[in-house]
Design a protein around this motif. Structure first.
Motif, PDB file in Angstrom:
ATOM      1  N   LYS A 115       0.807  -1.224   0.000  1.00 53.94           N
ATOM      2  CA  LYS A 115       0.000   0.000   0.000  1.00 53.94           C
ATOM      3  C   LYS A 115       0.837   1.270   0.000  1.00 53.94           C
ATOM      4  CE  LYS A 115      -4.342  -1.538   1.996  1.00 53.94           C
ATOM      5  NZ  LYS A 115      -5.429  -1.166   2.943  1.00 53.94           N
ATOM      6  N   GLY A 116       2.125   1.119   0.180  1.00 48.44           N
ATOM      7  CA  GLY A 116       2.990   2.300   0.226  1.00 48.44           C
ATOM      8  C   GLY A 116       2.766   3.150   1.451  1.00 48.44           C
ATOM      9  N   ILE A 117       2.311   2.525   2.555  1.00 49.33           N
ATOM     10  CA  ILE A 117       2.034   3.251   3.797  1.00 49.33           C
ATOM     11  C   ILE A 117       3.078   2.873   4.837  1.00 49.33           C
ATOM     12  CG2 ILE A 117       0.364   3.678   5.636  1.00 49.33           C
ATOM     13  CD1 ILE A 117      -1.839   2.781   3.742  1.00 49.33           C
ATOM     14  N   GLU A 118       3.705   3.859   5.400  1.00 53.10           N
ATOM     15  CA  GLU A 118       4.675   3.639   6.477  1.00 53.10           C
ATOM     16  C   GLU A 118       3.947   3.856   7.800  1.00 53.10           C
ATOM     17  OE1 GLU A 118       8.178   2.258   7.729  1.00 53.10           O
ATOM     18  OE2 GLU A 118       7.894   2.780   5.612  1.00 53.10           O
ATOM     19  N   VAL A 119       3.704   2.792   8.529  1.00 55.32           N
ATOM     20  CA  VAL A 119       2.925   2.870   9.766  1.00 55.32           C
ATOM     21  C   VAL A 119       3.852   2.621  10.954  1.00 55.32           C
ATOM     22  CG1 VAL A 119       0.970   1.967  11.062  1.00 55.32           C
ATOM     23  CG2 VAL A 119       0.863   2.079   8.567  1.00 55.32           C
ATOM     24  N   THR A 120       4.019   3.641  11.770  1.00 52.94           N
ATOM     25  CA  THR A 120       4.891   3.529  12.943  1.00 52.94           C
ATOM     26  C   THR A 120       4.110   3.504  14.254  1.00 52.94           C
ATOM     27  OG1 THR A 120       5.162   5.936  13.021  1.00 52.94           O
ATOM     28  CG2 THR A 120       6.789   4.680  11.745  1.00 52.94           C
ATOM     29  N   GLN A 121       2.888   4.001  14.221  1.00 54.44           N
ATOM     30  CA  GLN A 121       2.084   4.032  15.439  1.00 54.44           C
ATOM     31  C   GLN A 121       1.468   2.648  15.695  1.00 54.44           C
ATOM     32  OE1 GLN A 121       1.969   6.478  17.462  1.00 54.44           O
ATOM     33  NE2 GLN A 121       1.753   8.463  16.489  1.00 54.44           N
ATOM     34  N   VAL A 122       1.544   2.199  16.952  1.00 56.99           N
ATOM     35  CA  VAL A 122       1.000   0.902  17.341  1.00 56.99           C
ATOM     36  C   VAL A 122       0.215   1.084  18.643  1.00 56.99           C
ATOM     37  CG1 VAL A 122       1.505  -1.487  17.967  1.00 56.99           C
ATOM     38  CG2 VAL A 122       2.934  -0.306  16.268  1.00 56.99           C
ATOM     39  N   ILE A 123      -1.038   0.625  18.661  1.00 63.66           N
ATOM     40  CA  ILE A 123      -1.881   0.742  19.855  1.00 63.66           C
ATOM     41  C   ILE A 123      -2.192  -0.657  20.386  1.00 63.66           C
ATOM     42  CG2 ILE A 123      -4.059   1.573  20.809  1.00 63.66           C
ATOM     43  CD1 ILE A 123      -4.172   3.698  18.697  1.00 63.66           C
ATOM     44  N   MET A 124      -1.835  -0.890  21.647  1.00 63.77           N
ATOM     45  CA  MET A 124      -2.076  -2.168  22.303  1.00 63.77           C
ATOM     46  C   MET A 124      -3.402  -2.139  23.055  1.00 63.77           C
ATOM     47  SD  MET A 124      -1.227  -5.236  23.308  1.00 63.77           S
ATOM     48  CE  MET A 124       0.526  -5.479  22.974  1.00 63.77           C
ATOM     49  N   THR A 125      -4.182  -3.209  22.919  1.00 67.79           N
ATOM     50  CA  THR A 125      -5.337  -3.441  23.789  1.00 67.79           C
ATOM     51  C   THR A 125      -5.149  -4.828  24.393  1.00 67.79           C
ATOM     52  OG1 THR A 125      -6.748  -4.450  22.079  1.00 67.79           O
ATOM     53  CG2 THR A 125      -6.830  -2.052  22.296  1.00 67.79           C
ATOM     54  N   SER A 126      -5.367  -4.952  25.702  1.00 68.96           N
ATOM     55  CA  SER A 126      -5.132  -6.231  26.360  1.00 68.96           C
ATOM     56  C   SER A 126      -5.774  -6.241  27.734  1.00 68.96           C
ATOM     57  CB  SER A 126      -3.623  -6.492  26.500  1.00 68.96           C
ATOM     58  OG  SER A 126      -3.377  -7.710  27.181  1.00 68.96           O
ATOM     59  N   ASP A 127      -6.017  -7.475  28.249  1.00 71.66           N
ATOM     60  CA  ASP A 127      -6.499  -7.639  29.613  1.00 71.66           C
ATOM     61  C   ASP A 127      -5.373  -8.073  30.546  1.00 71.66           C
ATOM     62  OD1 ASP A 127      -6.101 -10.162  28.633  1.00 71.66           O
ATOM     63  OD2 ASP A 127      -8.081 -10.950  29.174  1.00 71.66           O
ATOM     64  N   GLU A 128      -4.132  -8.025  30.067  1.00 70.09           N
ATOM     65  CA  GLU A 128      -2.978  -8.379  30.905  1.00 70.09           C
ATOM     66  C   GLU A 128      -2.856  -7.394  32.071  1.00 70.09           C
ATOM     67  OE1 GLU A 128      -0.405  -9.905  32.856  1.00 70.09           O
ATOM     68  OE2 GLU A 128      -0.568 -11.016  30.955  1.00 70.09           O
ATOM     69  N   ARG A 129      -2.499  -7.910  33.261  1.00 77.14           N
ATOM     70  CA  ARG A 129      -2.437  -7.084  34.469  1.00 77.14           C
ATOM     71  C   ARG A 129      -1.021  -6.896  35.026  1.00 77.14           C
ATOM     72  NH1 ARG A 129      -7.349  -6.140  36.843  1.00 77.14           N
ATOM     73  NH2 ARG A 129      -9.120  -7.166  35.843  1.00 77.14           N
ATOM     74  N   ASP A 130      -0.044  -7.504  34.400  1.00 78.55           N
ATOM     75  CA  ASP A 130       1.312  -7.435  34.912  1.00 78.55           C
ATOM     76  C   ASP A 130       1.968  -6.110  34.521  1.00 78.55           C
ATOM     77  OD1 ASP A 130       3.895  -7.809  35.738  1.00 78.55           O
ATOM     78  OD2 ASP A 130       4.340  -9.464  34.357  1.00 78.55           O
TER      79      ASP A 130
END
Length: 483
Positions: free
Chosen positions: A386-401
């Motif tokens: 796609k020619g898209i440079e994606v650097t942003q990453v968003i985490m979603t999780s139920d991890e509690r550590d």
């Protein structure tokens, strides 16, 4: 690959099915992620202008968009408003009544069912209900979501406050009604209703209908009639709880209904009345485990519920706007800049610990470097295709550590801090779950967790709505995700 053999860890039913009752809710880390550099100078692509012009043209003729606007193209302040092509009030007698029956039209047939699993599975259950409505040519009546995995003090939440019902109705070319439009939510009248008990016919561990707190909210006193055993999708000797869409559909027509009324009937619990399954309002106890050809068809590209219903279940514009605001703040995007493309991640641990058995957790769950490898694959695919440079990453999780979340931060990834946002305090206990789901769905690419239905829906949405690359991380044993 056969779905059952692919579930190397989750075992046979009912253990395997328990893993698909997705009760997770987001975990809120106790520390904030470091601010990430915003994407500056990024120009809105020319594709945006083209899509907006096409959208305006199509909407002027009342045509449903074949490809929804992507995360790069959404103007949340000027979200498209889909006309109520199927005005729900045209399919009832009028305003909600004390007794639901008083508001049903004599020339119209309806169908309904209820929910009793985690929210993601409840979404899938309602998708199955709507698909069954399509093939029986009935109007679905959708009850509110109930707090099955958020705090029980949370009130039920209307389907139409999560999903864009006019847009969905227009896309599937069929009306959709919500229960609060039929029966007054404040009514104290206990209505009698005859329904089919599907749950008894497809599994052997429980010899009673599948219960739902929705019946209490709606004040329905149900007399159940067991469905015939032939509604089961798989062979009698196969341990699986799925029913066949078309087998159930036959019970919505006169001949099959009349031929099966002799099945076991249970008097209603309060009024102790025995009623046959209602003909005008066809109803079943539970529609989560449904398939046309195989079990777990939401995982398959041919799955009819996703193809004909699920992909059209787009978010309510207000909810999507709210989620976008949370995502922008998580990425530290300045007010005057467009939302940058990002990769969304969903890592489910929580109750999945129960399936690790004797395997230590640090060897059972995929490590952050393994997840990062999958993220890098998605980034590379976006770059090359796609020619898209994606650097942003968003985490979603139920991890509690907290240490695990520190590792997430060390990778340069971010997440929504619902505590600092005061999301529950301002909007309610449902919203962290909803916002996570919207953020997952609006990634340019997505990485999820094998065996989680929340991942399944996020993956489907990113692939369908944004033509985005996705990956699913396997777990359960050391090096499970080696490839």
């Amino acid at each position: 690959m056969d779905r059952r053999s692919d579930e190397f860890l989750l075992g046979e039913s009912p253990t395997r099915e328990a893993a698909y009752d997705d009760p997770e809710s987001p975990f809120i880390p106790t520390f904030r992620a470091k601010p990430m550099a915003s994407v500056k100078g990024r120009k809105r692509p020319l594709r945006t202008i083209c899509i907006v012009l096409v959208a305006v043209s199509l909407l002027s003729f009342g045509v449903v968009l074949l490809k929804p606007l992507s995360y790069l193209d959404i103007d949340f302040e000027k979200a498209a408003v889909y006309p109520a092509t199927f005005n729900s009030q045209s399919y009832v007698q009028g305003p909600p009544t004390q007794r639901f029956r008083d508001n049903l039209r004599n020339d119209t047939k309806y169908i309904t069912s209820w929910i009793s699993a985690g929210w993601t599975n409840d979404v899938m259950t309602y998708g199955n209900l709507i698909y069954l409505a399509l093939i029986t040519e009935r109007i679905p009546i959708i009850a509110k979501f109930i707090p099955s995995h958020v705090d029980n003090s949370a009130p039920p939440f209307a389907f139409g406050e999560v999903f864009d019902v006019p847009r969905l109705s227009q896309a599937i070319k069929s009306p959709i009604i919500e229960w609060h439009e039929v029966k007054d939510s404040e009514s104290e009248v206990l209505d009698d209703l005859g329904c089919w008990s599907l749950w008894e016919s497809v599994q052997k561990t429980q010899s009673h209908p599948r219960g739902s707190f929705s019946l209490n909210w709606l004040k329905l006193d149900v007399s159940w009639t067991r469905t015939p055993d032939w509604v089961k999708l798989t062979a009698p000797g196969v341990t699986d709880s799925h029913a066949s869409f078309w087998s159930l559909a036959t019970l919505g027509f006169p001949e099959a209904r009349a031929n099966n009324l002799q099945s076991t009937n249970y008097p209603s619990p309060q009024h102790q009345v025995s009623l046959p399954p209602d003909d005008q309002l066809l109803c079943f106890d539970y529609l989560y485990y449904m398939g046309a050809q195989n079990a777990w068809e939401w995982e398959s590209d041919y799955g009819p519920t996703w193809r004909f219903v699920g992909q059209h279940m787009r978010w309510n514009a207000s909810l999507e706007s709210l989620a976008n605001e949370h995502a922008r703040r998580a990425m530290n995007v300045p007010v005057n800049e467009p939302t940058p493309p990002y990769i969304s991640i969903h890592i489910r641990h929580g109750d999945f610990r129960n399936y690790c058995n004797d395997v230590p957790l640090d060897q059972c769950f995929a490590s952050l470097p393994v997840i990062a490898r999958r993220v890098a694959e998605v980034q590379e695919e976006l770059r090359t295709q796609k020619g898209i440079e994606v650097t942003q990453v968003i985490m979603t999780s139920d991890e509690r550590d907290p240490e695990w979340w520190s590792g997430v931060r060390a990778l340069g990834w971010t997440w929504v801090d619902y505590t600092t946002e005061r999301t529950e305090e301002i909007y309610g206990k449902w919203y962290p779950v909803f916002i996570d789901a919207v953020i997952q769905s609006n990634g340019a690419g997505f990485v999820g967790t094998h065996g989680s239905t929340m991942t399944t829906l996020a993956r489907r949405r990113v692939e369908s709505w944004h033509d985005g690359p996705t990956r699913v991380v396997k777990w359960g044993s050391p090096n499970a995700d080696d490839h």
